[in-house]
Design an enzyme around this catalytic site. Structure first.
Site, PDB file in Angstrom:
ATOM      1  CB  SER A 186      -0.255  -7.207   4.743  1.00 50.20           C
ATOM      2  OG  SER A 186       0.941  -7.126   4.823  1.00 50.20           O
ATOM      3  CG  HIS A 213       5.321  -3.769   9.247  1.00 49.67           C
ATOM      4  ND1 HIS A 213       5.960  -2.700   8.661  1.00 49.67           N
ATOM      5  CD2 HIS A 213       3.880  -3.724   8.883  1.00 49.67           C
ATOM      6  CE1 HIS A 213       5.035  -1.916   8.080  1.00 49.67           C
ATOM      7  NE2 HIS A 213       3.939  -2.619   8.039  1.00 49.67           N
ATOM      8  CD  GLN A 229     -12.785  15.957   5.201  1.00 49.99           C
ATOM      9  OE1 GLN A 229     -12.621  17.172   4.912  1.00 49.99           O
ATOM     10  NE2 GLN A 229     -13.218  15.161   4.326  1.00 49.99           N
ATOM     11  NE  ARG A 289       3.476   3.719   6.205  1.00 45.36           N
ATOM     12  CZ  ARG A 289       2.643   2.473   5.705  1.00 45.36           C
ATOM     13  NH1 ARG A 289       1.980   1.742   6.709  1.00 45.36           N
ATOM     14  NH2 ARG A 289       2.322   2.234   4.686  1.00 45.36           N
ATOM     15  N   GLY A 315      -9.724   6.038   8.553  1.00 48.51           N
ATOM     16  CA  GLY A 315      -9.642   5.751   6.868  1.00 48.51           C
ATOM     17  C   GLY A 315     -10.451   4.179   6.957  1.00 48.51           C
ATOM     18  CB  VAL A 319      -0.853  -0.090   1.268  1.00 49.14           C
ATOM     19  CG1 VAL A 319      -1.863   1.122   1.212  1.00 49.14           C
ATOM     20  CG2 VAL A 319      -1.755  -1.334   1.018  1.00 49.14           C
ATOM     21  N   GLY A 320       1.694   1.159   0.912  1.00 53.22           N
ATOM     22  CA  GLY A 320       2.736   2.484   0.922  1.00 53.22           C
ATOM     23  C   GLY A 320       3.793   2.468  -0.204  1.00 53.22           C
TER      24      GLY A 320
END
Length: 324
Positions: free
Chosen positions: A291, A288, A182, A240, A158, A79-80
């Site tokens: 995933s 990590h 927001q 992160r 998100g 993704v990154g």
């Protein structure tokens, strides 16, 4: 002439099968990261049409120079995409694509798991059994924190943050707060309430960091923030590593400013075993693994392959990354 793709690591079979539909495949046959100089030489030796890389590969001007002008895409199986110089790629009309959304469920599941692991001191319990420290019942031994009736905070609502909240809501939190750039309409689906960052750190018993690393979020959790958090608070980070100041976290855990932390991401990665956080009993660190499911990795490999095929077919890759 057939198209060729260079793959910088061994990848799951679904990705290779999809690549084979459009390319002759050459790959670095190792589970370890390819050294930068080896990558440069590999793409210089043969003119590849596509480069399928990993998060650990620095795709910089040197690599792009060596690859040549025929390279159409750099597709990362992640993704990154911080490891790719997207400005350089844009200058050379090279597409950049990632695999967005594919690991949402696996990272959300791991976040919930890490929160439970840390709150209930499960890692310490496993270690106690292995060391033969499990003796007669003790009323105050390895007591952790229940989730029921506590306040959950999510920093970054998100896809992953929302799915973390969705999984944790049934545990009976009295309130779920979130902080983001927001307010978002879908927060109501998990009864989450928008709050500013200061409110999040002061009110919440558990805080899950689920945001990206940006200049604005770097070291958001620092010494002054830890002083404002509840002393009983538990901090979980699967976003992160750079969002948390690790030196400040070490001091906060040592001084009792907060109770515990669970980290799946660190700064740097891997975190050296000599780092003080590694040996602290109230800090659970994973390598990590967000995933690390076959479902997620198979899908990531296949999407990265589809992105490569789209590029040579003059189609828009589904994970296209654009320059801001």
């Amino acid at each position: 002439m057939s198209k060729t793709v260079y793959v910088t690591r061994r990848i799951p079979q679904p990705g290779l099968a999809k690549l084979a539909e459009g390319f002759e495949i050459v790959s670095y046959e190792s589970d370890e990261a390819i050294p930068h100089d080896v990558l440069v030489q590999a793409v210089r030796d043969r003119r590849y049409d596509a480069l399928l890389c990993m998060l650990t590969d620095q795709i910089d001007a040197e690599v792009l120079d060596a690859a040549g002008p025929q390279l159409k895409i750099v597709a990362t199986m992640s993704v990154g995409y911080e490891h790719i110089d997207i400005q350089e790629c844009a200058k050379r009309n090279i597409l950049v694509a990632n695999t967005p959304g594919v690991s949402t469920d696996s990272v959300a599941e791991l976040t919930a798991s890490l929160l439970l692991l840390t709150a209930r001191r499960l890692a310490e319990g496993v270690e106690a059994v292995k060391k033969g420290e499990w003796g007669p019942w003790k009323p105050m031994w390895l007591c952790g924190t229940e989730l029921t009736g506590r306040i959950l905070g999510i920093y970054g609502l998100g896809r992953i943050g929302f799915n973390v909240g969705r999984r944790l809501k049934p545990f009976g939190f009295s309130k779920i707060y979130y902080t983001d750039v927001q307010e978002v309409s879908y927060a109501k689906d998990i009864d989450a309430e928008f709050i500013n960052f200061e409110g999040l750190v002061e009110k919440c018993d558990f805080i899950c960091v689920c945001c990206n690393l940006t200049p604005q979020t770097r070291h958001m959790f620092n010494a002054s923030v830890f002083k404002k958090m509840k002393k009983t608070a538990i901090l979980i980070n699967t976003g992160r590593g750079g969002v948390i100041d690790h030196d400040a976290l070490t001091e906060a855990l040592r001084n009792g400013d907060i109770t515990a932390a669970g980290l799946d991401v660190t700064e740097p990665e891997p975190l050296p075993k000599s780092h003080p956080l590694v040996s602290m009993p109230n800090c659970v660190i994973l390598p990590h693994m967000g995933s690390n499911t076959w479902d997620s990795r198979n899908a990531m490999a296949e999407i990265a392959a589809r992105n490569c095929i789209a590029a040579i077919s003059n189609q828009t890759p589904e994970g296209i990354v654009t320059v801001n």
